[in-house]
Every structure is written in C-alpha cells, then in structure tokens.
Design an enzyme around this catalytic site. Structure first.
Site, PDB file in Angstrom:
ATOM      1  N   GLU A 105      32.683  46.154  48.429  1.00 29.88           N
ATOM      2  CA  GLU A 105      33.610  45.041  48.600  1.00 29.88           C
ATOM      3  C   GLU A 105      35.009  45.583  48.869  1.00 29.88           C
ATOM      4  O   GLU A 105      35.747  45.902  47.923  1.00 29.88           O
ATOM      5  CB  GLU A 105      33.647  44.190  47.327  1.00 29.88           C
ATOM      6  N   GLY A 160      38.286  37.171  49.162  1.00 28.95           N
ATOM      7  CA  GLY A 160      39.035  35.928  49.018  1.00 28.95           C
ATOM      8  C   GLY A 160      40.183  35.781  50.012  1.00 28.95           C
ATOM      9  O   GLY A 160      41.045  34.923  49.847  1.00 28.95           O
TER      10      GLY A 160
HETATM   11  C1  PEP Z   1      33.605  38.341  45.486  1.00 29.09           C
HETATM   12  O1  PEP Z   1      34.180  37.713  44.630  1.00 29.09           O
HETATM   13  O2  PEP Z   1      32.830  39.251  45.149  1.00 29.09           O
HETATM   14  C2  PEP Z   1      33.873  38.021  46.888  1.00 29.09           C
HETATM   15  C3  PEP Z   1      33.363  38.784  47.819  1.00 29.09           C
HETATM   16  O3  PEP Z   1      34.645  36.914  47.126  1.00 29.09           O
HETATM   17  P1  PEP Z   1      34.832  36.159  48.553  1.00 29.09           P
HETATM   18  O4  PEP Z   1      33.451  35.955  49.115  1.00 29.09           O
HETATM   19  O5  PEP Z   1      35.505  34.875  48.206  1.00 29.09           O
HETATM   20  O6  PEP Z   1      35.658  37.052  49.409  1.00 29.09           O
END
Ligand code: PEP
Length: 255
Positions: free
Chosen positions: A168, A174
């Site tokens: 990530e 977000g």
């Molecule tokens: C997450 O919280 O792991 C995430 C990827 O959030 P988002 O999909 O909102 O970017």
C-alpha cells in the site's frame, strides 16, 4: 495458482446496523462460490454481528483491523488474538500505514504482532509501502526491503505461506491517486523477489500480495491482471456494497 484475496477495510466506519445493511446487499450481489477469497474487516464493535451473519458459510471470512501482541493483561483499549479467535476471526491487518503514522507502530511492533497472530492461528495481512517522499527519493526498494526483513523476521516457511502482504503506497491511500498497474507490478515483483531471497522461491511463489490504495470498480480489473497482484485491500470503496461486489467480480477467475 494463488487464489485472489479481496479485503474490505472499513477503518473507523460502520456501526453494527450499517454493517448488517451492507452485508444484506453485498452477499446478495456476489451470490455463491466465486473463486475469490473475500475478507470483511469491520471495526471491533461490529465483529460479533458480522461473524454471526457470515456464520460458517464460505461466502466471506472475517478479519480484524489490529491486535495486541500480548495474550492478556493491563493494556487498556487493546484486543488480543484469543479474543478475535473466539469470534471466528481468521485474518488480522497488521501495520496499516495509519497505525504506523498516527499510532507510532514500528517494524519491530509489527513483527511482534505478526508472530503473535500466527501463534494464535490468525493469518496476518501485513501492510507495507513507501511515502511519496521516499518514492521521490528513489527509496521504494530499500523501504520495502526493511519493512519485510524486520516485520517478518523469524517466520518459518509455513508461517510465511500463511501470511498475506498488502503493498500500500502511502501516497495512494485515501487520496484517489492509484499506483499505475506498472508501478504496482514492479513493487509486487520486488516484494516477491525479496521473499525468495530471505526464504526461498517456492514459498515466495505461494505468498499472496494484495495491492491497496484507492482501488475502485473502475481500476480493479486492470490492477489485478498483473501477474504478481493477488488481490486488493480496499478502504473507501469497500463501504459501498454494490461497488465492493464489483471489485470482487473483477477478481474472479476467467471461465
Ligand atoms: C486502506 O485503507 O488500506 C486503503 C487502501 O484505503 P483506500 O482504498 O481508501 O485508499
């Protein structure tokens, strides 16, 4: 062949009644067996209700957003692996970037939690990823390498195969800004190469690596068509049951 795994991280959203309403629509949308492992990760307060609704059916599994590494004790506000197990939780998200940046979780803490979760037969979903500053400074690989080496230190081959990694990039969480499929694939391939160097290539081949960061119905299929992207950890878009069902459908094996 690695089965795709799609998880809904609701973060600090969804009351018990909202969770119930979500599942009512979502389970109807996805129908029966679909070749995808689905994990619903509600806040602690909704775990019991979601567990009751999912029951023993295989439609979706239950995940938690965090846990403490100790078994019990004077840790006000914390939750143990055993407490999660009693609610039939199967997965636990560890080291999410919000935990790292807002609550001071280090790679060492991540490692304690990962080991405690595996000891309790919970599968960890270990989040790693670089900030924008680190990407701009050309540090993506060194950051990922450190997060893997320290965060997963001491895991046996068996434990590593039970572990899910979520790549990530912090700048994509977000923000509405998704990594391109090429950027994500490059990071996933690097993660798999690192696992094969630190453990072995047969085990590295078994580990599922999810992408997370602004995944939505419009970009899910393209991301998941990449060879090393084995699913998605979805935040914002996982709160809409129909949209989340579309993301799951994008991960279904082609017939
Ligand atoms: C997450 O919280 O792991 C995430 C990827 O959030 P988002 O999909 O909102 O970017």
């Amino acid at each position: 062949m690695r089965k795709k795994i799609i998880a809904a991280n609701w973060k600090m959203n969804m009351t018990v009644s909202e969770a119930e309403a979500f599942l009512h629509t979502f389970l109807h949308e996805i129908g029966g067996e679909n070749g995808v492992e689905i994990v619903i990760v509600p806040p602690f307060t909704a775990l019991a209700k979601v567990s009751e609704i999912l029951g023993r059916g295989q439609a979706a599994k239950l995940g938690a957003q965090n846990m403490h590494w100790e078994k019990s004790g004077a840790f006000t506000g914390e939750i143990s692996a055993q407490m999660l197990r009693e609610l039939y939780v199967r997965y636990v998200v560890i080291g999410h970037s919000e935990r790292r940046t807002l609550f001071g979780e280090t790679d060492d803490i991540v490692n304690r939690k990962v080991r405690a979760s595996l000891e309790a037969a919970l599968k960890p979903v270990v989040c790693i990823g670089e900030t924008l500053e680190q990407r701009d400074a050309g540090e993506v690989e060194s950051v990922l390498h450190r997060q893997i080496k320290v965060g997963l230190q001491g895991l046996s081959v068996r434990e590593l195969s039970d572990t899910v990694i979520a790549y990530e990039p912090v700048w994509a969480i977000g923000t509405g800004r998704t990594a391109t499929p090429e950027q994500a694939q490059a990071a996933h391939a690097f993660i798999r190469k690192t696992l094969s160097e630190l453990w072995d290539s047969a085990t590295a081949d078994k580990v599922r690596i999810q992408y997370g960061g602004s995944v939505k119905p419009q970009n899910a299929a393209e991301l998941m068509s990449e060879p090393d992207i084995d699913g998605a950890l979805v935040g914002g878009a996982s709160m809409d049951p129909r949209g989340f069902a579309e993301i799951v459908k994008a991960a279904m094996p082609a017939h």
